[in-house]
Design a protein around this motif. Structure first.
Motif, PDB file in Angstrom:
ATOM      1  N   ALA A 103       0.838  -1.200   0.000  1.00  0.00           N
ATOM      2  CA  ALA A 103       0.000   0.000   0.000  1.00  0.00           C
ATOM      3  C   ALA A 103       0.871   1.248   0.000  1.00  0.00           C
ATOM      4  N   LYS A 104       0.376   2.297  -0.634  1.00  0.00           N
ATOM      5  CA  LYS A 104       1.108   3.563  -0.636  1.00  0.00           C
ATOM      6  C   LYS A 104       0.936   4.224   0.722  1.00  0.00           C
ATOM      7  N   VAL A 105       2.028   4.705   1.269  1.00  0.00           N
ATOM      8  CA  VAL A 105       2.002   5.368   2.562  1.00  0.00           C
ATOM      9  C   VAL A 105       1.785   6.855   2.320  1.00  0.00           C
ATOM     10  N   ILE A 106       0.791   7.417   2.997  1.00  0.00           N
ATOM     11  CA  ILE A 106       0.511   8.843   2.830  1.00  0.00           C
ATOM     12  C   ILE A 106       0.494   9.529   4.185  1.00  0.00           C
ATOM     13  N   ASN A 107       0.619  10.821   4.163  1.00  0.00           N
ATOM     14  CA  ASN A 107       0.532  11.620   5.371  1.00  0.00           C
ATOM     15  C   ASN A 107      -0.944  11.768   5.721  1.00  0.00           C
ATOM     16  N   LEU A 108      -1.345  11.299   6.894  1.00  0.00           N
ATOM     17  CA  LEU A 108      -2.748  11.303   7.289  1.00  0.00           C
ATOM     18  C   LEU A 108      -3.332  12.712   7.349  1.00  0.00           C
ATOM     19  N   MET A 109      -2.578  13.654   7.873  1.00  0.00           N
ATOM     20  CA  MET A 109      -3.096  15.025   7.966  1.00  0.00           C
ATOM     21  C   MET A 109      -3.332  15.614   6.577  1.00  0.00           C
ATOM     22  N   ASP A 110      -2.424  15.344   5.625  1.00  0.00           N
ATOM     23  CA  ASP A 110      -2.627  15.828   4.259  1.00  0.00           C
ATOM     24  C   ASP A 110      -3.872  15.203   3.644  1.00  0.00           C
TER      25      ASP A 110
END
Length: 180
Positions: A103-110
């Motif tokens: 899975a692609k890791v993303i910044n949760l706040m963004d």
């Protein structure tokens, strides 16, 4: 009305409530099965959550809330298991499933900000950086030990919810399915 029922080779206390043409059964817990939340949550530090983060989370919860419709949910695991058993009974060759791409890791706040902006109809201000595959290494992220996961969970900014102590159960449905 309270009663006793045996599931999985042990006796349980069950509360029965009339519902339409049947009963709704709610399994109750014995006192020794209950744990105080202090045992689990005392070591979580009280952290100050920034006001904008709290408002953003509240907004998302409010906009995504809806009525619960159990018909929309399926037991994918049970369906896949039944399909596997049918194939095995038919003598078909069973192959191991292929590994999924990580899975692609993303910044949760963004991601939360983009979600709110999309809901309001405005452009998203920040974009999450794309995750690059590591050269020479497996694309799958390395497993971390449980201790590091526990530390990461404890340091989360959102307070944890208390544990549930009873699970509702439809007695009619379980009677049709037979013993577990």
């Amino acid at each position: 009305m309270l009663g006793r029922v045996v599931f999985t080779s042990r006796e349980h206390v069950i509360a029965l409530e009339p519902r339409g043409k049947g009963f709704l059964g709610i399994m109750l817990r014995y006192p020794y099965e209950l744990r105080k939340e202090d045992e689990y949550f005392d070591d979580i530090a009280d952290e100050k959550i920034p006001k904008d983060m709290l408002e953003l989370a509240s907004h998302i919860v409010e906009t995504k809330s809806d009525h619960f419709e159990p018909d929309k949910f399926e037991d994918h695991y049970e369906d896949a298991l039944k399909e596997l058993l049918k194939k095995k009974q038919a003598g078909e060759k069973i192959e191991a499933p292929k590994e999924r791409a990580p899975a692609k890791v993303i910044n949760l706040m963004d991601a939360l900000r983009r979600s709110v902006e999309a809901e309001r109809g405005g452009p998203a201000k920040r974009q999450a950086p794309a995750v690059k595959a590591r050269g020479g290494e497996s694309e799958r992220p390395k497993k971390k030990n449980r201790a590091s996961q526990k530390v990461r969970l404890r340091s989360a900014a959102v307070p944890a919810a208390p544990l549930l102590v009873a699970a509702p159960m439809d007695v009619r449905r379980s009677a049709q399915q037979g013993p577990s």
